[in-house]
Design an enzyme around this catalytic site. Structure first.
Site, mmCIF file in Angstrom:
data_model
loop_
_atom_site.group_PDB
_atom_site.id
_atom_site.type_symbol
_atom_site.label_atom_id
_atom_site.label_comp_id
_atom_site.label_asym_id
_atom_site.label_seq_id
_atom_site.Cartn_x
_atom_site.Cartn_y
_atom_site.Cartn_z
ATOM 1 N N LYS A 161 54.289 38.931 46.155
ATOM 2 C CA LYS A 161 52.867 38.553 46.022
ATOM 3 C C LYS A 161 52.701 37.444 44.981
ATOM 4 O O LYS A 161 52.039 36.442 45.223
ATOM 5 C CB LYS A 161 52.054 39.782 45.604
ATOM 6 C CG LYS A 161 50.688 39.457 45.034
ATOM 7 C CD LYS A 161 49.919 40.682 44.611
ATOM 8 C CE LYS A 161 50.178 41.165 43.205
ATOM 9 N NZ LYS A 161 49.454 40.478 42.132
ATOM 10 N N ASN A 162 53.309 37.650 43.812
ATOM 11 C CA ASN A 162 53.070 36.711 42.712
ATOM 12 C C ASN A 162 53.782 35.371 42.884
ATOM 13 O O ASN A 162 53.495 34.413 42.173
ATOM 14 C CB ASN A 162 53.414 37.372 41.369
ATOM 15 C CG ASN A 162 52.418 38.461 41.014
ATOM 16 O OD1 ASN A 162 51.372 38.567 41.646
ATOM 17 N ND2 ASN A 162 52.737 39.267 40.019
ATOM 18 N N CYS A 206 39.122 41.768 32.941
ATOM 19 C CA CYS A 206 40.072 42.420 33.827
ATOM 20 C C CYS A 206 40.470 43.721 33.154
ATOM 21 O O CYS A 206 40.576 43.778 31.928
ATOM 22 C CB CYS A 206 41.269 41.478 33.977
ATOM 23 S SG CYS A 206 42.673 42.198 34.769
ATOM 24 N N ASP A 257 54.571 44.518 34.649
ATOM 25 C CA ASP A 257 54.135 45.035 35.955
ATOM 26 C C ASP A 257 54.894 46.299 36.376
ATOM 27 O O ASP A 257 54.581 46.888 37.419
ATOM 28 C CB ASP A 257 54.287 43.954 37.044
ATOM 29 C CG ASP A 257 53.304 42.812 36.851
ATOM 30 O OD1 ASP A 257 52.329 42.986 36.095
ATOM 31 O OD2 ASP A 257 53.518 41.741 37.451
ATOM 32 N N ARG A 300 41.809 38.404 29.700
ATOM 33 C CA ARG A 300 42.815 37.476 30.247
ATOM 34 C C ARG A 300 42.306 36.049 30.183
ATOM 35 O O ARG A 300 41.791 35.508 31.173
ATOM 36 C CB ARG A 300 43.204 37.900 31.660
ATOM 37 C CG ARG A 300 43.855 39.278 31.653
ATOM 38 C CD ARG A 300 44.256 39.724 33.024
ATOM 39 N NE ARG A 300 45.384 38.991 33.561
ATOM 40 C CZ ARG A 300 45.860 39.198 34.779
ATOM 41 N NH1 ARG A 300 45.313 40.088 35.571
ATOM 42 N NH2 ARG A 300 46.899 38.505 35.215
ATOM 43 N N ARG A 342 46.045 45.644 47.167
ATOM 44 C CA ARG A 342 46.095 44.259 46.683
ATOM 45 C C ARG A 342 47.529 43.787 46.554
ATOM 46 O O ARG A 342 47.796 42.586 46.627
ATOM 47 C CB ARG A 342 45.451 44.149 45.297
ATOM 48 C CG ARG A 342 44.022 44.579 45.263
ATOM 49 C CD ARG A 342 43.455 44.327 43.909
ATOM 50 N NE ARG A 342 43.411 42.882 43.686
ATOM 51 C CZ ARG A 342 42.552 42.277 42.898
ATOM 52 N NH1 ARG A 342 41.660 42.978 42.261
ATOM 53 N NH2 ARG A 342 42.591 40.978 42.749
HETATM 54 N N1 EPU Z 1 47.389 34.511 28.006
HETATM 55 C C1 EPU Z 1 46.688 33.819 27.053
HETATM 56 N N2 EPU Z 1 46.146 32.605 27.409
HETATM 57 C C2 EPU Z 1 46.312 32.067 28.647
HETATM 58 C C3 EPU Z 1 47.037 32.785 29.604
HETATM 59 C C4 EPU Z 1 47.580 34.011 29.255
HETATM 60 O O1 EPU Z 1 46.524 34.279 25.927
HETATM 61 O O2 EPU Z 1 45.805 30.959 28.887
HETATM 62 C C5 EPU Z 1 47.988 35.817 27.656
HETATM 63 C C6 EPU Z 1 47.512 36.951 28.555
HETATM 64 O O3 EPU Z 1 46.274 37.483 28.120
HETATM 65 C C7 EPU Z 1 48.675 37.911 28.448
HETATM 66 C C8 EPU Z 1 49.877 36.998 28.368
HETATM 67 O O4 EPU Z 1 49.377 35.745 27.909
HETATM 68 O O5 EPU Z 1 48.578 38.672 27.265
HETATM 69 C C9 EPU Z 1 50.634 36.789 29.670
HETATM 70 O O6 EPU Z 1 49.729 36.454 30.713
HETATM 71 P P1 EPU Z 1 50.131 35.498 31.915
HETATM 72 O O7 EPU Z 1 49.287 34.287 31.874
HETATM 73 O O8 EPU Z 1 51.609 35.326 31.966
HETATM 74 O O9 EPU Z 1 49.649 36.373 33.159
HETATM 75 P P2 EPU Z 1 49.210 35.755 34.551
HETATM 76 O O10 EPU Z 1 49.986 34.545 34.817
HETATM 77 O O11 EPU Z 1 47.728 35.668 34.607
HETATM 78 C C10 EPU Z 1 50.972 36.952 36.042
HETATM 79 C C11 EPU Z 1 50.964 37.965 37.142
HETATM 80 C C12 EPU Z 1 50.608 39.331 36.569
HETATM 81 C C13 EPU Z 1 51.636 39.686 35.494
HETATM 82 C C14 EPU Z 1 51.655 38.593 34.422
HETATM 83 C C15 EPU Z 1 52.729 38.821 33.366
HETATM 84 C C16 EPU Z 1 50.325 36.690 39.099
HETATM 85 C C17 EPU Z 1 49.333 36.442 40.170
HETATM 86 N N3 EPU Z 1 49.988 37.589 38.169
HETATM 87 O O12 EPU Z 1 49.646 36.913 35.529
HETATM 88 O O13 EPU Z 1 50.732 40.248 37.642
HETATM 89 O O14 EPU Z 1 51.310 40.912 34.898
HETATM 90 O O15 EPU Z 1 51.910 37.312 35.044
HETATM 91 O O16 EPU Z 1 53.974 38.901 33.947
HETATM 92 O O17 EPU Z 1 51.403 36.128 39.100
HETATM 93 C C18 EPU Z 1 50.301 42.199 38.876
HETATM 94 O O18 EPU Z 1 50.956 41.721 39.799
HETATM 95 O O19 EPU Z 1 49.923 43.408 38.834
HETATM 96 C C19 EPU Z 1 49.915 41.334 37.751
HETATM 97 C C20 EPU Z 1 48.910 41.622 36.924
#
Ligand code: EPU
Length: 419
Positions: free
Chosen positions: A22-23, A115, A306, A120, A398
């Protein structure tokens, strides 16, 4: 609204095919916005998050066709404004910002709301766009990015909790069409980032270093259409490993990349399971006694956040005291209260769960709060005494393709009923 009933106490045996990630698929589908030519993506899982992404792409002007796991997207003309109505349903819709900015030099997307797994923010994504020369404005709940031209730059994407996966994807997708060289430092190293980079390179991008902390992107004038197969879902695979560990029995996962699961295999081995891998399969079986462990969820190659909820479910019935911390999403422990309703003995200390293993959980009506928490509750139900009723199961749809059917094919007894 559907609910799931899990009849506890049945071991799992047999083999199961793991779906496409998915991701990985979500940003790869968004990347098709970068070219006017058709892109053909295969092994796209049939999930509601994927459906949302395809709806957003259609709303942005793409022609989208889908037939049994293969999606064709042609983005001949695109609009650059993604409306709140569709974007609000899925946080990952933020990853259309990068490709729209790269191609059209402007984009407006609704800011993702709160969220359940924590606050986030997208400050790091925006910092990256600004470094490439974009002006960023947040107004009336929307974020607008605009750049007369994009110029390569050196950007650090390190935040308080490590790097950002979708932030790295977004900046990479904008930078492929920027003038000159972009260096992303403190880039996310997740396999899903590598999969996206591989796809972008097939489209004509020049990206090196994906999968390491430093990604170097040589901007090109334009990209062309490409075909790509999405990598296997390492989190679905990890969830089935834990399912087998919880329920007992021997289960083989097919169509996996074992290398992507090292950080999940190791703690399972430490806790007392035998895992045998081949080039594209993993087999888990019991290995005598089970023991408590310590885990800290970290960005890749660390133990994945995850998988944190699912491991809590397993450790709830593992003798001794296990300690589980989430350093990526420190508030991602909604499943703990639900596991406690099933008799688990877990105490929260900040972003750490101290789990005192008990011999067996008891079935109870529980509430799914997010995707991985719902998976944890299904797994807990596999071993609990009685019938566990899980409400709000739309969360699980999802991110898991037919999880009930797949687990039933291994010997579980799970029913899906209309509430
Ligand atoms: N963060 C910031 N600022 C930003 C972006 C992120 O502070 O601009 C923080 C977040 O709040 C968090 C950390 O950095 O504490 C990591 O977040 P990240 O941005 O890596 O998460 P994401 O890219 O939004 C993806 C996956 C998530 C998974 C995370 C971490 C997708 C669609 N989602 O989210 O997947 O938990 O990386 O590995 O790729 C899931 O599949 O259940 C899921 C939530």
């Amino acid at each position: 609204m559907d609910k799931i009933l899990v009849h506890g106490g049945r071991p799992l045996n047999g083999h199961v095919k793991i779906s496409g990630s998915k991701n990985s698929a979500l940003p790869i589908l968004a990347a098709a916005l970068l070219t006017k030519e058709p892109c053909i993506i295969s092994r796209v899982p049939d999930l509601s998050d994927i459906h949302y992404m395809l709806t957003i792409l259609s709303e942005l002007g793409c022609e989208v066709e889908r037939a049994s796991g293969v999606v064709t997207i042609k983005a001949e003309n695109v609009i650059t404004d993604a409306p709140y109505d569709i974007v609000r349903k899925m946080r990952a819709s933020v990853c259309v910002l990068g490709p729209l900015l790269g191609r059209e030099k402007e984009a407006t997307v609704s800011l993702p709301g709160g969220c359940i797994i924590g606050d986030r923010p997208i400050d790091l994504h925006l910092r990256g766009f600004e470094a490439l020369g974009a002006a960023v404005r947040v107004q009336s709940g929307n974020v607008k990015v605009l750049a007369p031209e994009l110029r390569g730059a050196t950007i650090s994407l390190r935040g308080k909790f490590g790097s950002t996966v979708l932030g790295t994807d977004n900046v990479m997708m904008a930078a492929v069409l920027a003038e000159g060289t972009t260096v992303i430092d403190d880039a996310a190293e997740e396999p899903e980032v590598v999969d996206l980079a591989n796809f972008l390179n097939k489209m004509g991008a020049k990206i090196e270093g994906a999968g390491t902390r430093r990604i170097i992107i040589e901007g090109v004038k334009e990209l062309h259409g490409a075909e790509h197969e999405v990598i296997p879902d390492r989190i679905e695979a990890g969830t089935f490993l834990v399912a087998a560990a919880i329920a007992g029995g021997e289960v083989t996962l097919r169509r996996v990349i074992p290398d992507h699961l090292k950080a999940v295999i190791l703690p399972l081995e430490q806790s007392g399971y035998k895992i045998h891998s081949t080039a594209d399969s993993l087999t888990i079986s019991p290995n005598g006694s089970r023991s408590a462990i310590q885990l800290d969820a970290q960005p890749y190659p660390g133990f994945p956040t995850d998988m944190q909820a699912q491991m809590c479910a397993l450790l709830a019935t593992t003798d001794g005291v296990s300690v589980v911390t989430d350093s990526v999403f420190p508030q991602r422990f909604m499943h703990v209260a639900e596991l406690k309703r099933m008799g688990a003995n877990i105490e929260m200390q900040g972003s750490t769960a101290v789990i005192h293993g008990i011999s067996r959980l008891e079935a109870a009506p529980v509430m799914a709060s997010d995707l991985r928490a719902s998976a944890a509750l299904v797994l807990a139900g596999l071993t609990a005494e009685g019938v566990t009723e899980i409400n709000r199961v739309y969360h699980i749809d999802r991110g898991y393709e037919s999880i009930d059917e797949k687990l039933n094919s291994l010997g579980a007894e799970i029913e899906r009923v209309k509430a």
